[in-house]
Structures are given as C-alpha cells and as structure tokens.
Design a protein around this motif. Structure first.
Motif, PDB file in Angstrom:
ATOM      1  N   GLN A 140       0.841  -1.193   0.000  1.00 37.05           N
ATOM      2  CA  GLN A 140       0.000   0.000   0.000  1.00 37.05           C
ATOM      3  C   GLN A 140       0.882   1.251   0.000  1.00 37.05           C
ATOM      4  O   GLN A 140       1.854   1.325   0.747  1.00 37.05           O
ATOM      5  N   VAL A 141       0.511   2.197  -0.867  1.00 37.20           N
ATOM      6  CA  VAL A 141       1.249   3.450  -0.990  1.00 37.20           C
ATOM      7  C   VAL A 141       0.289   4.596  -0.664  1.00 37.20           C
ATOM      8  O   VAL A 141      -0.708   4.783  -1.369  1.00 37.20           O
ATOM      9  N   LYS A 142       0.600   5.306   0.392  1.00 36.03           N
ATOM     10  CA  LYS A 142      -0.214   6.460   0.789  1.00 36.03           C
ATOM     11  C   LYS A 142       0.399   7.707   0.160  1.00 36.03           C
ATOM     12  O   LYS A 142       1.606   7.925   0.237  1.00 36.03           O
ATOM     13  N   THR A 143      -0.427   8.522  -0.467  1.00 34.46           N
ATOM     14  CA  THR A 143       0.050   9.736  -1.120  1.00 34.46           C
ATOM     15  C   THR A 143      -0.409  10.979  -0.365  1.00 34.46           C
ATOM     16  O   THR A 143      -1.387  10.937   0.386  1.00 34.46           O
ATOM     17  N   LYS A 144       0.304  12.084  -0.571  1.00 37.29           N
ATOM     18  CA  LYS A 144      -0.008  13.337   0.126  1.00 37.29           C
ATOM     19  C   LYS A 144      -1.324  13.927  -0.355  1.00 37.29           C
ATOM     20  O   LYS A 144      -2.052  14.558   0.415  1.00 37.29           O
ATOM     21  N   THR A 145      -1.609  13.728  -1.632  1.00 41.30           N
ATOM     22  CA  THR A 145      -2.862  14.165  -2.252  1.00 41.30           C
ATOM     23  C   THR A 145      -3.283  13.065  -3.214  1.00 41.30           C
ATOM     24  O   THR A 145      -2.487  12.162  -3.511  1.00 41.30           O
ATOM     25  N   PRO A 146      -4.496  13.081  -3.737  1.00 36.47           N
ATOM     26  CA  PRO A 146      -4.852  12.109  -4.775  1.00 36.47           C
ATOM     27  C   PRO A 146      -3.825  12.154  -5.919  1.00 36.47           C
ATOM     28  O   PRO A 146      -3.456  13.229  -6.392  1.00 36.47           O
ATOM     29  N   SER A 147      -3.360  10.982  -6.329  1.00 32.42           N
ATOM     30  CA  SER A 147      -2.271  10.906  -7.308  1.00 32.42           C
ATOM     31  C   SER A 147      -2.626   9.884  -8.388  1.00 32.42           C
ATOM     32  O   SER A 147      -2.246   8.709  -8.305  1.00 32.42           O
ATOM     33  N   PRO A 148      -3.345  10.301  -9.431  1.00 33.96           N
ATOM     34  CA  PRO A 148      -3.820   9.351 -10.437  1.00 33.96           C
ATOM     35  C   PRO A 148      -2.709   8.700 -11.263  1.00 33.96           C
ATOM     36  O   PRO A 148      -2.912   7.630 -11.813  1.00 33.96           O
ATOM     37  N   THR A 149      -1.542   9.343 -11.350  1.00 32.71           N
ATOM     38  CA  THR A 149      -0.471   8.797 -12.191  1.00 32.71           C
ATOM     39  C   THR A 149       0.563   8.014 -11.392  1.00 32.71           C
ATOM     40  O   THR A 149       1.620   7.663 -11.920  1.00 32.71           O
ATOM     41  N   LEU A 150       0.288   7.713 -10.141  1.00 30.44           N
ATOM     42  CA  LEU A 150       1.262   6.974  -9.333  1.00 30.44           C
ATOM     43  C   LEU A 150       1.671   5.647  -9.969  1.00 30.44           C
ATOM     44  O   LEU A 150       2.868   5.333 -10.025  1.00 30.44           O
TER      45      LEU A 150
END
Length: 532
Positions: A140-150
């Motif tokens: 699981q990768v938590k991002t600072k903001t929504p990140s559609p291109t992760l």
C-alpha cells in the motif's frame, strides 16, 4: 485499465507476455548510441534505464506506447483517494534465488525516493507520503494528495532485494555483487565506455528469451554504427536516422523500423523579464520592453514556423510535425487541437499590430549535438523569423555547455536566453508530465513547473493542471488535460516543432517492436519467420 482491474479482469491482464521462443538460442549484439553512465538502477538516466530494464523488473510495465500494464504487480486499485494498493505477482525469485515480496518493493521505492544526487527519481515520487506492507504480496502506498499517475511513475522504479541494505554502493552494482533483479536477464559485465553484457535468466517467471547473451556495444557516432551493422559486427542498431539511409540503400541485408517518439522539440520564449537580454532594436539598442511578453508577437512567430517544411526539407524520416505536446496514442492527445497555419503575411500583420512593423533583433540559442539536426532545425526556424522581420541570429553550442546556461538563470527560474530550443520527453506516455513541468507556473515549494524556463504563467491553465493532477477518473482527467493544453497553446506559451522519431536498423532475419521511448529491448527483438 483501472476500471478493468476493479472489475476483476486482473487475471487476464496479468499475463500479457505470450511469446513463442525459437528452438535454437543465439546471442544478440546491439550497437547502442549512448553510453551507460551508472550501474545503480535508481540513478535517473534514459540509456541506463533502457539497459538495466533487462536485469530489473518494475511493478508496472510500460508497453510500446508507454501505457501501464502489469509486471511485478498483477493489479492495483485505490483503497481511498490517497491510498493505492498493489497486489504483487507470486512465485517470483530474484536472480540469487530469494523470493520477491512486498518488503522488496517497499525497500526499492523508498531507496529511489531518498537517494541523493542531481539525477534521481525523487520528482516522480514526490506525491508519496508513506509505503506499508499489508501482506507478503500486498503493498500500500499512501500519497499526500490524490495521485492518479502513481502507477505510471512506479513503472520507472527498478525493484531490487531488501537484503542489499542501506549501504549498497555504485561500486557493488558495477561489479555485479548488488546487481540482483528479477528480470529476464542477469547482469554480466559493464566495461565503462565500451559495453554491457547480460545473460539469459533461465529461471525467469515470464516467457523465456531466445537470446543466450545480449551485448550493448556503445557506438556513439552514426557512421560507426552503420558500418558495424553492415559489417555484421552487430545485429541491430538504435538511433538509425535518414543520414544513414544511403549506407543501407545499397545493401539488401538491412531492414528498418521507426516510430514517433515521446520527445518533443519546441521553441521556448522568455515571457518573464521586461528586458530580455538577447533582444534588441534593429539598430542594436535595448528595447524599452520585451516583445515576447506580447501575445500577438508570440502568435506571429507561431504563424512564421513551417513545420511541414522542416520535415520535408530537413528532418525527412527523423521527425513528425506536431501541433501539440504529445503524439497520437498518448494520454491527453487531442486531435481537435490545431496550431496556427504557416502564414508569413499573417505573421507580419500581427507584428505590426503589436507595434513592431519593422520587427526587431533576436538571438535564438540551441544545442548542436543533443537532438537529430538540432542546430539545422534552429537555422530553419531563424530563416522564417527573418522572413517576417524578426532578424534572428543563431548561436549553437554543445549540450553540456547549453544545459548549464539555460538552467542557470535568475531566482525565479528564468533562463539566460531570450529564445531557445528545448526537448521534453513525456516518459510516462501522459501529457500531464509536460503540463506540470514546462507549462505550469513555477513553484519552488512544490516543485511544479520545474522545467518552465520561459516564465509563462496562466492561472486558468494552472487550475486545470492542478485539478487534473488530483482527478482519479481517467476520462475526466484527460478532458482537463486537453483543456489546459489548448489554453496554453492558444497563449503561444511555447512553439511546438516536431516529435523526434526513434529509428532502428537491423540485419534481415530480425524484427523489432518499436517503442515510443526509443528504448532498444532485447525482449522486443525476435528472429523473423524464415529468418537466418
């Protein structure tokens, strides 16, 4: 694709690599135009990534149009707007025999995030806040903001075993001790300035390769690469340009392949300073204001450019004329976008409306060894600028000097130059890459607009880019990116010229699947039916 995965079709996508290997294995020798500069797979460099992709898999694979597909991750989904979950491929072993787990993926991404130096993948991972292991094969990768291109960005990160630890060095990668991946080939050797060799991984989790050994022979000069292919000392070369055509036309032993690449060449214009250093009056005196800040002047220069002429008389098969940021098949391409047509009369009229009926003097700066025909392309652009009254002198220099000068501008990121040619590679096959780096207003705190050397700034464009960067629905995101692109090009923020074509030449009996990133992958080279 995300919708497919959410709907339970991951199993279908998880096995896209169906290749029938020939009964007789062989060695493959590639004449490679660039030299590998580091053995560390987490140092950001295009040719390094090309070569080391044979040794190291990533979680997400980029197909020939750079769109994401499963690799070490068989599926991915959003748990919530700021958490991505990746299900990892079972029964995968590293080259040293140890099983691949989520701990290795976590270690690899964190290493790429924290590696020091000027050329790392940190910018691609800037959205990542934390990484956690939710199971042996669940990440699981938590991002600072929504990140559609992760997922696209994680496709750039090589996966190495956690056992390498925190003290792994460039030397230990170079001598092979730490060069441990899960890829279809194992590390063989690297002779700096000469070649890299890799050997088939017989225990590879995917389809078996037909090549026992692959050699990347570094041959930077075009005539030398052509001679090596014609003499049979290599089987295939990359960087095959129209300059080589005559050499191959007299041979019936060579086949060619090419594709429009991700590399955009464009003219950048100083829109930040009131007094731009390389713009003068016709008498050579400084101007009271910078004409490039005037939309009509930029539109005039846009009308002056003759892209089709550049292709016909200069680039030939080495480029494709472009009217936007990305080529067809890339995410964000908009067939409805059309740039102003080549029209010298219109260009002159716009200059007159802007208050420059007799034009002005300007220097166009360019590299002379970075892109195919880069200096000649600038001369062609200068010629049409001159025809509309903008008296343009061309100043060229080696890219090593040029790069230092265009990135060493003022505190706000403005470049030294007034007008200059740059290239931007859309490495994830998505227009958002360029929108955020070259057209977004520069923001030192967030890193947005990092490659915006023109000072272009439009709040409406920024809002569309920022919204797209946090929109998880792909259709909605692409619509936002198209809107941002159109607005920015209507502003003549940059002047797109061409997309460079990637080309290959090979001995008859081989086929290659052309890739938009120009990568030469042994996994895409196969003996043709009936070939030698």
């Amino acid at each position: 694709m995300l919708d497919f995965l959410k709907n339970g079709l991951a199993a279908t996508l998880a096995a896209p690599f169906v290749v029938t290997a020939p009964a007789i294995a062989a060695d493959l020798k590639i004449g490679f135009k660039a030299e590998v500069t580091s053995a560390d797979p987490h140092i950001l460099n295009g040719q390094n990534r090309n070569v080391w992709a044979h040794v190291y898999d990533s979680l997400v694979y980029q197909d020939e149009t750079l769109r994401p597909s499963p690799r070490l991750a068989v599926s991915w989904r959003t748990v919530n707007p700021t958490t991505w979950e990746f299900k990892l491929r079972p029964n995968v072993n590293f080259h040293n025999g140890t099983p691949f787990t989520a701990e290795d993926a976590k270690y690899s991404i964190e290493r790429a995030m924290n590696l020091s130096g000027p050329r790392t993948f940190r910018n691609y991972l800037k959205d990542v806040e934390s990484i956690s292991v939710a199971g042996p094969l669940t990440l699981q990768v938590k991002t600072k903001t929504p990140s559609p291109t992760l997922p696209d960005n994680l496709g750039l990160i090589a996966i190495v075993p956690k056992s390498l630890g925190s003290s792994v060095t460039e030397e230990s990668f170079a001598n092979g001790k730490s060069a441990i991946g899960t890829g279809p080939y194992k590390y063989g050797s690297w002779v700096q300035g000469q070649r890299v060799t890799v050997a088939k991984n017989d225990s590879y989790w995917g389809p078996k390769e037909p090549w026992d050994n692959v050699t990347f022979q570094f041959i930077p000069r075009e005539p030398a690469r052509a001679s090596a292919l014609l003499s049979g000392s290599v089987d295939l070369i990359d960087g095959a340009t129209s300059n080589m055509t005559d050499s191959f036309n007299n041979s019936n032993k060579i086949d060619l392949a090419s594709v429009t690449s991700y590399m955009l060449n464009y003219i950048a214009l100083d829109q930040f300073r009131d007094n731009s250093p390389y713009i003068k009056s016709n008498e050579g005196a400084p101007l009271a204001k910078n004409p490039l800040k005037d939309l009509k002047v930029r539109q005039a220069l846009m009308h002056a450019v003759n892209r089709e002429g550049i292709i016909k008389f200069l680039m030939k098969g080495d480029a494709t004329a472009t009217e936007q940021l990305v080529p067809q098949a890339f995410f964000g391409y908009d067939a409805s976008i059309k740039l102003p047509a080549h029209d010298l009369s219109k260009a002159k009229a716009l200059l007159a409306e802007a208050g420059y009926p007799n034009g002005f003097r300007m220097t166009l700066h360019c590299s002379n060894n970075r892109y195919v025909n880069d200096a000649k392309m600038c001369e062609a652009v200068a010629q049409v600028f001159n025809q509309v009254g903008v008296k343009t002198e061309v100043a060229t220099m080696p890219f090593s000097v040029y790069q230092t000068r265009y990135i060493s501008g003022g505190a706000n990121g403005e470049t030294e130059f007034s007008a200059f040619m740059l290239g931007n590679g859309f490495v994830t096959g998505d227009s958002l890459t360029g929108l955020t780096s070259i057209l977004r207003t520069r923001d030192k705190e967030t890193g947005l607009g990092a490659n915006n050397y023109t000072g272009y700034s439009n709040k409406q464009v920024d809002a569309l880019i920022d919204k797209a960067a946090q929109t998880m629905d792909e259709k909605a995101r692409e619509s936002l990116q198209k809107q941002a692109t159109k607005l920015a090009l209507d502003d003549a923020s940059i002047i797109p010229l061409v997309h460079i074509n990637a080309g290959w030449a090979m001995r008859k009996g081989l086929t290659v699947k052309p890739r938009a990133d120009g990568f030469t992958m042994a996994m895409d080279v196969r003996p043709s039916k009936g070939g030698n």
